[in-house]
Design a protein around this motif. Structure first.
Motif, mmCIF file in Angstrom:
data_model
loop_
_atom_site.group_PDB
_atom_site.id
_atom_site.type_symbol
_atom_site.label_atom_id
_atom_site.label_comp_id
_atom_site.label_asym_id
_atom_site.label_seq_id
_atom_site.Cartn_x
_atom_site.Cartn_y
_atom_site.Cartn_z
ATOM 1 N N CYS A 76 1.920 6.549 -12.424
ATOM 2 C CA CYS A 76 0.718 6.973 -11.152
ATOM 3 C C CYS A 76 -0.261 8.029 -10.672
ATOM 4 O O CYS A 76 -0.192 8.338 -11.544
ATOM 5 C CB CYS A 76 2.069 8.458 -10.255
ATOM 6 N N ALA A 77 -1.312 6.937 -9.737
ATOM 7 C CA ALA A 77 -1.847 7.864 -9.550
ATOM 8 C C ALA A 77 -2.031 8.675 -9.021
ATOM 9 O O ALA A 77 -3.409 8.957 -9.114
ATOM 10 C CB ALA A 77 -3.352 6.243 -8.728
ATOM 11 N N PHE A 78 -1.716 9.657 -9.171
ATOM 12 C CA PHE A 78 -1.891 10.174 -8.291
ATOM 13 C C PHE A 78 -1.131 11.574 -8.853
ATOM 14 O O PHE A 78 -1.269 12.363 -8.560
ATOM 15 C CB PHE A 78 -0.432 10.791 -7.074
ATOM 16 N N SER A 79 -0.540 11.373 -10.239
ATOM 17 C CA SER A 79 -0.899 11.729 -10.879
ATOM 18 C C SER A 79 -1.331 13.405 -11.382
ATOM 19 O O SER A 79 -2.816 12.467 -11.331
ATOM 20 C CB SER A 79 -0.455 11.066 -12.559
ATOM 21 N N VAL A 80 -0.825 14.766 -11.646
ATOM 22 C CA VAL A 80 -1.792 15.774 -11.810
ATOM 23 C C VAL A 80 -3.092 15.803 -12.658
ATOM 24 O O VAL A 80 -3.903 16.212 -12.430
ATOM 25 C CB VAL A 80 -1.201 17.006 -11.802
ATOM 26 N N ASP A 81 -3.041 15.198 -13.817
ATOM 27 C CA ASP A 81 -3.368 15.326 -14.658
ATOM 28 C C ASP A 81 -4.794 13.862 -14.608
ATOM 29 O O ASP A 81 -5.860 13.934 -15.276
ATOM 30 C CB ASP A 81 -3.435 15.068 -16.134
ATOM 31 N N ASN A 82 -4.878 13.176 -13.271
ATOM 32 C CA ASN A 82 -5.628 11.904 -13.157
ATOM 33 C C ASN A 82 -7.129 13.359 -11.848
ATOM 34 O O ASN A 82 -6.504 13.372 -10.847
ATOM 35 C CB ASN A 82 -5.059 10.851 -12.656
ATOM 36 N N LYS A 83 -7.600 12.347 -12.921
ATOM 37 C CA LYS A 83 -8.993 13.577 -12.012
ATOM 38 C C LYS A 83 -9.634 12.714 -10.403
ATOM 39 O O LYS A 83 -10.565 11.826 -10.662
ATOM 40 C CB LYS A 83 -10.244 13.326 -12.705
ATOM 41 N N ILE A 84 -8.841 12.958 -9.525
ATOM 42 C CA ILE A 84 -9.062 11.834 -8.441
ATOM 43 C C ILE A 84 -9.428 13.257 -7.053
ATOM 44 O O ILE A 84 -9.021 14.514 -7.334
ATOM 45 C CB ILE A 84 -7.850 11.163 -8.461
ATOM 46 N N ARG A 85 -9.712 12.759 -5.933
ATOM 47 C CA ARG A 85 -9.786 12.820 -5.294
ATOM 48 C C ARG A 85 -8.567 13.512 -4.490
ATOM 49 O O ARG A 85 -7.719 12.019 -3.811
ATOM 50 C CB ARG A 85 -11.513 12.831 -4.284
ATOM 51 N N ARG A 86 -8.369 14.262 -3.852
ATOM 52 C CA ARG A 86 -7.183 14.623 -3.232
ATOM 53 C C ARG A 86 -7.645 15.019 -1.980
ATOM 54 O O ARG A 86 -7.947 15.412 -1.425
ATOM 55 C CB ARG A 86 -6.732 16.237 -3.438
ATOM 56 N N ARG A 87 -6.320 14.605 -1.300
ATOM 57 C CA ARG A 87 -6.254 14.382 0.522
ATOM 58 C C ARG A 87 -5.113 14.241 0.912
ATOM 59 O O ARG A 87 -4.045 13.847 0.669
ATOM 60 C CB ARG A 87 -6.747 12.924 0.802
ATOM 61 N N THR A 88 -5.072 15.290 2.021
ATOM 62 C CA THR A 88 -3.685 15.458 2.845
ATOM 63 C C THR A 88 -4.394 15.164 4.617
ATOM 64 O O THR A 88 -5.562 16.148 4.495
ATOM 65 C CB THR A 88 -3.014 17.514 2.740
ATOM 66 N N LEU A 89 -3.769 14.779 5.131
ATOM 67 C CA LEU A 89 -3.867 14.399 6.543
ATOM 68 C C LEU A 89 -3.845 15.868 7.342
ATOM 69 O O LEU A 89 -2.594 16.518 7.585
ATOM 70 C CB LEU A 89 -2.806 13.069 7.051
ATOM 71 N N ALA A 90 -4.760 16.110 7.810
ATOM 72 C CA ALA A 90 -4.550 17.241 9.390
ATOM 73 C C ALA A 90 -3.629 16.580 9.634
ATOM 74 O O ALA A 90 -3.577 15.098 10.393
ATOM 75 C CB ALA A 90 -6.180 17.420 9.642
ATOM 76 N N ASP A 91 -3.509 17.428 11.801
ATOM 77 C CA ASP A 91 -2.787 17.406 12.516
ATOM 78 C C ASP A 91 -3.125 15.388 13.197
ATOM 79 O O ASP A 91 -2.352 14.852 13.479
ATOM 80 C CB ASP A 91 -1.937 17.870 13.377
ATOM 81 N N ASP A 92 -4.367 16.027 13.606
ATOM 82 C CA ASP A 92 -5.273 14.807 14.429
ATOM 83 C C ASP A 92 -5.367 12.955 12.925
ATOM 84 O O ASP A 92 -5.012 12.021 13.378
ATOM 85 C CB ASP A 92 -6.779 15.346 14.689
ATOM 86 N N GLU A 93 -5.257 12.879 12.091
ATOM 87 C CA GLU A 93 -5.373 12.577 11.106
ATOM 88 C C GLU A 93 -4.259 11.299 11.382
ATOM 89 O O GLU A 93 -3.516 10.318 11.440
ATOM 90 C CB GLU A 93 -5.900 12.873 10.011
ATOM 91 N N MET A 94 -2.426 12.577 11.289
ATOM 92 C CA MET A 94 -1.677 11.885 11.039
ATOM 93 C C MET A 94 -1.185 11.140 12.376
ATOM 94 O O MET A 94 -0.736 9.970 12.930
ATOM 95 C CB MET A 94 -0.582 12.690 11.070
ATOM 96 N N LEU A 95 -2.064 11.680 13.192
ATOM 97 C CA LEU A 95 -1.429 10.919 15.120
ATOM 98 C C LEU A 95 -2.436 9.717 15.135
ATOM 99 O O LEU A 95 -2.064 8.603 15.433
ATOM 100 C CB LEU A 95 -1.866 11.667 15.914
ATOM 101 N N ARG A 96 -3.539 9.524 14.399
ATOM 102 C CA ARG A 96 -4.557 8.490 14.371
ATOM 103 C C ARG A 96 -3.725 7.366 13.802
ATOM 104 O O ARG A 96 -3.730 6.344 14.021
ATOM 105 C CB ARG A 96 -5.709 8.986 13.697
#
Length: 379
Positions: free
Chosen positions: A90-110
């Motif tokens: 999985c690309a989201f695996s914690v050992d992969n050095k990627i920029r993490r992203r979690t949507l805020a409320d307004d972004e979820m709605l968009r």
């Protein structure tokens, strides 16, 4: 608990039983209407390969009889790629050095508004497994924000305790998908070495917790390619058989995710991977038919992991639910188009294009299959 039943079954013995099925076993399975687990083993065995045309004919008939010529349309909405587990595929695996992203409320709605504009009424919320960041409070808030926009909210996130599901269901949660990834304990340990997901037992008991919590619909599946696909599929059928009899008021669905390559240029720790255990297109078609013959009532879902050609052909064989226009990265529809995808999709056609394909095949795309007014939701 299913974990107790599982102790009675040996992976190697089950694998051997499937491999030794004969043409006679397949013919007997095709002749029955109330099929057993042994019949299912015959239908997924190498001996069943020459019978695929007959399996497809029966599968098509059973699907038409139960579901008619309709196809449920859904789309995933990725809320976060933060994760605390190591999963080798999985690309989201914690050992992969990627920029993490979690949507805020307004972004979820968009993102939700973009899916609504495509016609969707059924949304699947997806996150990585990070309890501190996308735990129950975050999920509850997301469901509250989105329930007025969608008639059907599904979720594919980290396994939770029963009381957490009991907290989320009244908010508007309708369906939970939880894939075991593989029922092969040895393979599971290799591919999940770190994080809460490393607990095989906690994951395999998740459907029991969901059943006791009273979930309306529960989705099962394995990641086809991690281990022997035939044996994993048998254990999925065993799990389904147990759940249908134990939590009979819950509806069930099965998915068929085949491993997809990860290929993200310029990101350290992620490279292309080839998976030698994956099944062929013909074998996947055989598996879809086998599940339909084993369980005429179960919903069968196929995602955009699969190619357009394959999807166009197998929708007639037993599939009842399909996605289109999917993005597998948080914010992928409008907020942040270039954030990291969890895996590469294969079918990039838009929902409108997929709906047109279905209509040409004589099917009616269904964007909404139940009314939110039928479910009690807290104000």
């Amino acid at each position: 608990m299913f974990s107790e039943l599982l102790k009675k079954y040996s992976w190697l013995d089950s694998q051997r039983a499937i491999a030794t099925k004969t043409a006679r076993d397949v013919e007997m399975a095709l002749a029955r209407t109330d099929r057993t687990l042994a019949d299912f083993q015959a239908l997924i065995s190498p001996a069943a390969a020459p019978y695929l045309e007959e399996m497809a004919r029966q599968s098509h008939h059973l699907t038409q009889q139960r579901f008619g010529k309709t196809m449920q349309m859904y789309a995933p909405l990725y809320l976060s790629n933060e994760c605390q587990n190591i999963c080798t595929y999985c690309a989201f695996s914690v050992d992969n050095k990627i920029r993490r992203r979690t949507l805020a409320d307004d972004e979820m709605l968009r993102e939700a508004d973009a899916l609504k504009a495509m016609g969707y009424q059924h949304v699947l919320l997806v996150t990585g497994e990070a309890n501190q960041t996308v735990g129950v409070p975050y999920l509850k808030n997301a469901i509250r924000l989105l329930r007025s926009r969608f008639a059907h909210i599904s979720m594919e996130v980290q396994p939770l305790d029963q009381d957490a599901y009991e907290e989320l269901i009244p908010e508007g949660l309708h369906t939970v998908l939880v894939y075991q990834e593989t029922y092969d304990r040895d393979s599971y340990k290799i591919h999940h070495p770190k994080g809460k997901k490393a607990s095989y037992r906690y994951r395999v008991e998740t459907p029991d917790r969901l059943g006791r919590a009273g979930i309306h619909k529960l989705g099962l599946g394995t990641l086809l390619g991690l281990s022997d696909w035939r044996t994993d599929s048998f254990f999925t059928a065993l799990h389904l058989h147990y759940l249908e009899r134990t939590y009979w008021q819950t509806r069930y669905s099965l998915s068929f995710p085949r491993l997809r390559p990860i290929d993200v240029l310029g990101v350290e720790g992620i490279t292309s991977r080839n998976f030698s255990n994956c099944l062929t297109d013909r074998e996947l078609a055989q598996l879809i038919c086998a599940y339909r013959l084993f369980s005429p009532e179960v919903e069968l879902s196929l995602s955009t992991r699969e190619s357009p050609t394959f999807r166009d052909h197998v929708i007639r064989l037993g599939i009842t639910s399909i996605s289109a226009g999917s993005k597998t990265n948080p914010g992928g529809y409008v907020v942040e188009l270039q954030s990291l995808e969890q895996f590469e999709i294969s079918d990039e056609r838009s929902p409108a294009e997929m709906a047109a394909v279905l209509r040409r095949a004589g099917y009616e795309p269904v964007w909404k299959d139940w009314d939110s007014s039928l479910m009690t939701v807290h104000p």
